[in-house]
Design a protein around this motif. Structure first.
Motif, PDB file in Angstrom:
ATOM      1  N   LYS A   1       0.832  -1.203   0.000  1.00  0.00           N
ATOM      2  CA  LYS A   1       0.000   0.000   0.000  1.00  0.00           C
ATOM      3  C   LYS A   1       0.869   1.257   0.000  1.00  0.00           C
ATOM      4  N   LEU A   2       1.899   1.262   0.826  1.00  0.00           N
ATOM      5  CA  LEU A   2       2.790   2.411   0.927  1.00  0.00           C
ATOM      6  C   LEU A   2       3.413   2.732  -0.430  1.00  0.00           C
ATOM      7  N   LEU A   3       3.943   1.719  -1.090  1.00  0.00           N
ATOM      8  CA  LEU A   3       4.611   1.944  -2.371  1.00  0.00           C
ATOM      9  C   LEU A   3       3.626   2.305  -3.485  1.00  0.00           C
ATOM     10  N   SER A   4       2.370   1.993  -3.283  1.00  0.00           N
ATOM     11  CA  SER A   4       1.364   2.367  -4.291  1.00  0.00           C
ATOM     12  C   SER A   4       0.959   3.834  -4.169  1.00  0.00           C
ATOM     13  N   ASN A   5       1.423   4.522  -3.118  1.00  0.00           N
ATOM     14  CA  ASN A   5       1.036   5.914  -2.874  1.00  0.00           C
ATOM     15  C   ASN A   5       2.005   6.923  -3.476  1.00  0.00           C
ATOM     16  N   VAL A   6       2.978   6.454  -4.250  1.00  0.00           N
ATOM     17  CA  VAL A   6       4.032   7.346  -4.737  1.00  0.00           C
ATOM     18  C   VAL A   6       3.536   8.295  -5.821  1.00  0.00           C
ATOM     19  N   ASP A   7       2.492   7.922  -6.533  1.00  0.00           N
ATOM     20  CA  ASP A   7       2.017   8.686  -7.693  1.00  0.00           C
ATOM     21  C   ASP A   7       1.117   9.849  -7.271  1.00  0.00           C
ATOM     22  N   PRO A   8       1.588  11.117  -7.375  1.00  0.00           N
ATOM     23  CA  PRO A   8       0.758  12.269  -6.999  1.00  0.00           C
ATOM     24  C   PRO A   8      -0.498  12.400  -7.851  1.00  0.00           C
ATOM     25  N   ALA A   9      -0.414  11.989  -9.126  1.00  0.00           N
ATOM     26  CA  ALA A   9      -1.582  12.093 -10.006  1.00  0.00           C
ATOM     27  C   ALA A   9      -2.706  11.197  -9.523  1.00  0.00           C
ATOM     28  N   LYS A  10      -2.343  10.002  -9.045  1.00  0.00           N
ATOM     29  CA  LYS A  10      -3.342   9.076  -8.511  1.00  0.00           C
ATOM     30  C   LYS A  10      -3.999   9.661  -7.268  1.00  0.00           C
ATOM     31  N   GLU A  11      -3.189  10.279  -6.394  1.00  0.00           N
ATOM     32  CA  GLU A  11      -3.752  10.895  -5.196  1.00  0.00           C
ATOM     33  C   GLU A  11      -4.709  12.018  -5.566  1.00  0.00           C
ATOM     34  N   SER A  12      -4.320  12.834  -6.546  1.00  0.00           N
ATOM     35  CA  SER A  12      -5.160  13.951  -6.958  1.00  0.00           C
ATOM     36  C   SER A  12      -6.507  13.461  -7.478  1.00  0.00           C
ATOM     37  N   PHE A  13      -6.486  12.403  -8.284  1.00  0.00           N
ATOM     38  CA  PHE A  13      -7.717  11.825  -8.818  1.00  0.00           C
ATOM     39  C   PHE A  13      -8.612  11.334  -7.678  1.00  0.00           C
ATOM     40  N   GLU A  14      -8.044  10.538  -6.773  1.00  0.00           N
ATOM     41  CA  GLU A  14      -8.817   9.982  -5.667  1.00  0.00           C
ATOM     42  C   GLU A  14      -9.334  11.080  -4.745  1.00  0.00           C
TER      43      GLU A  14
ATOM     44  N   THR B   1     -14.585   9.770 -21.200  1.00  0.00           N
ATOM     45  CA  THR B   1     -14.243   8.364 -21.432  1.00  0.00           C
ATOM     46  C   THR B   1     -13.077   7.930 -20.548  1.00  0.00           C
ATOM     47  N   SER B   2     -12.039   8.757 -20.478  1.00  0.00           N
ATOM     48  CA  SER B   2     -10.875   8.425 -19.642  1.00  0.00           C
ATOM     49  C   SER B   2     -11.249   8.394 -18.170  1.00  0.00           C
ATOM     50  N   PHE B   3     -12.118   9.315 -17.767  1.00  0.00           N
ATOM     51  CA  PHE B   3     -12.547   9.370 -16.371  1.00  0.00           C
ATOM     52  C   PHE B   3     -13.275   8.083 -15.983  1.00  0.00           C
ATOM     53  N   LYS B   4     -14.223   7.658 -16.802  1.00  0.00           N
ATOM     54  CA  LYS B   4     -14.988   6.441 -16.502  1.00  0.00           C
ATOM     55  C   LYS B   4     -14.075   5.227 -16.443  1.00  0.00           C
ATOM     56  N   LYS B   5     -13.120   5.152 -17.356  1.00  0.00           N
ATOM     57  CA  LYS B   5     -12.208   4.018 -17.402  1.00  0.00           C
ATOM     58  C   LYS B   5     -11.325   3.983 -16.155  1.00  0.00           C
ATOM     59  N   GLU B   6     -10.765   5.137 -15.783  1.00  0.00           N
ATOM     60  CA  GLU B   6      -9.897   5.180 -14.610  1.00  0.00           C
ATOM     61  C   GLU B   6     -10.686   4.955 -13.329  1.00  0.00           C
ATOM     62  N   PHE B   7     -11.897   5.503 -13.261  1.00  0.00           N
ATOM     63  CA  PHE B   7     -12.732   5.318 -12.084  1.00  0.00           C
ATOM     64  C   PHE B   7     -12.995   3.831 -11.845  1.00  0.00           C
ATOM     65  N   ARG B   8     -13.372   3.130 -12.889  1.00  0.00           N
ATOM     66  CA  ARG B   8     -13.666   1.700 -12.750  1.00  0.00           C
ATOM     67  C   ARG B   8     -12.405   0.927 -12.346  1.00  0.00           C
ATOM     68  N   HIS B   9     -11.259   1.348 -12.873  1.00  0.00           N
ATOM     69  CA  HIS B   9     -10.000   0.675 -12.516  1.00  0.00           C
ATOM     70  C   HIS B   9      -9.677   0.877 -11.035  1.00  0.00           C
ATOM     71  N   VAL B  10      -9.876   2.093 -10.515  1.00  0.00           N
ATOM     72  CA  VAL B  10      -9.520   2.402  -9.129  1.00  0.00           C
ATOM     73  C   VAL B  10     -10.546   1.863  -8.145  1.00  0.00           C
ATOM     74  N   PHE B  11     -11.843   2.003  -8.452  1.00  0.00           N
ATOM     75  CA  PHE B  11     -12.901   1.685  -7.489  1.00  0.00           C
ATOM     76  C   PHE B  11     -13.708   0.433  -7.830  1.00  0.00           C
ATOM     77  N   GLN B  12     -13.405  -0.213  -8.940  1.00  0.00           N
ATOM     78  CA  GLN B  12     -13.999  -1.503  -9.300  1.00  0.00           C
ATOM     79  C   GLN B  12     -15.493  -1.463  -9.603  1.00  0.00           C
ATOM     80  N   MET B  13     -16.023  -0.280  -9.889  1.00  0.00           N
ATOM     81  CA  MET B  13     -17.429  -0.165 -10.289  1.00  0.00           C
ATOM     82  C   MET B  13     -17.658   1.197 -10.932  1.00  0.00           C
ATOM     83  N   PRO B  14     -18.763   1.378 -11.642  1.00  0.00           N
ATOM     84  CA  PRO B  14     -19.039   2.664 -12.289  1.00  0.00           C
ATOM     85  C   PRO B  14     -19.243   3.778 -11.251  1.00  0.00           C
TER      86      PRO B  14
END
Length: 306
Positions: free
Chosen positions: A174-187, A212-225
């Protein structure tokens, strides 16, 4: 009860929390990632209808967003925990320092997929980590430490080192998955709008993505629409309010951003098999204490009522 925890941008924050009273289940909104340690008492972290039990010596990770927790003093002694808050910038800086200065090679081979999409992780602290938090607790007794940014950075660096140099585990992953600032900004944008009436087009704009990109990334991060995820988050929060407050069903529906009471009742019944009013009555009429990890939240009404 709802609580928000924040840390200053670019600077770790170390906090010791002491609770002398049992306040039942609480909703906590985190704007930074956190790693915590139980010094005394029992902590419950709720995940839907399940919960995990933490006691003295356990360490835990909390991601961004809402968490539902219960902190229980025991034996006439207060509940005590220490939390380290950080953001990706803090983490990147520390990992780079460890790599360049100490030639620390950092890898992550942890593959336990059931932890991948959880917003929290719990495990027993190993000896070095327990000793570290005991030492940190001693530091926190000194008022001068609270105003010493250098000391905080040193302690944060030590904690990160202990975790990333440990064998592969869920907290390290989990710690190493937090390195990406862009991912944090999205979440962060997503969690900031759980209880706001915004459409997905606006959320896509706020996260600087096409629809389209938002829906795709959202589903990837949160596993649902997006729509389904937001509804579920609001229903989970409504359950907490039904069990921990005396607010009316209409007040709770309004607070959880449902357009009207009838719509709230319809969605709640579809998700949980009964109306909000029946859910509240059913749980207070049949209190059953939870004794084991991963028990259904619905058996915990006796504790929630306190």
């Amino acid at each position: 009860m709802s609580t928000s925890f924040h840390s200053s941008v670019g600077q770790p924050m170390i906090v010791k929390y002491v609770e002398t009273l049992h306040n039942g289940i609480q909703s906590q909104m985190l704007s930074r990632y956190a790693i915590g340690y139980i010094l005394r008492g029992t902590k419950y972290i709720y995940d839907g209808d399940k919960r995990q039990t933490l006691t003295r010596g356990d360490v835990f990770y909390l991601g961004l967003g809402h968490h539902y927790v219960e902190n229980c003093p025991e034996g006439g002694q207060p509940f005590e925990q220490i939390l380290f808050f950080y953001n990706p910038t803090d983490l990147q800086r520390i990992l780079l320092h460890l790599n360049i200065t100490y030639k620390l090679n950092i890898s992550n081979n942890y593959l336990q997929q059931e932890d991948e999409h959880r917003s929290h992780v719990v495990m027993s602290g190993w000896n070095a980590l327990r000793n570290f938090f005991t030492n940190t607790n001693n530091y926190l007794r000194d008022e001068d430490f609270h105003h010493d940014e250098t000391a905080e950075n040193i302690k944060m660096t030590e904690l990160i080192y202990l975790i990333v140099s440990h064998e592969d585990c869920a907290i390290k992953s989990k710690l190493l998955s937090n390195v990406d600032p862009a991912k944090e900004s999205f979440e962060q944008v997503i969690f900031d709008h759980v209880f706001k009436d915004v459409g997905i087009e606006e959320l896509a704009r706020l996260t600087h993505r096409s629809l389209t990109s938002f829906k795709k990334e959202f589903r990837h991060v949160f596993q649902m629409p997006p729509h389904k995820w937001y509804i579920r988050q609001r229903l989970i929060h409504s359950r907490l309010l039904l069990l921990s407050t005396s607010k009316s069903v209409s007040e709770i529906g309004n607070e959880c951003t449902f357009p009207n009471t009838s719509h709230f009742i319809k969605l709640f019944k579809k998700e949980y098999g009964m109306t909000p009013a029946c859910y509240r009555i059913n749980h207070f009429e049949k209190p059953t204490p939870v004794k084991l990890d991963q028990q259904d939240v619905e058996t915990n009404s006796a504790k929630v009522a306190n």
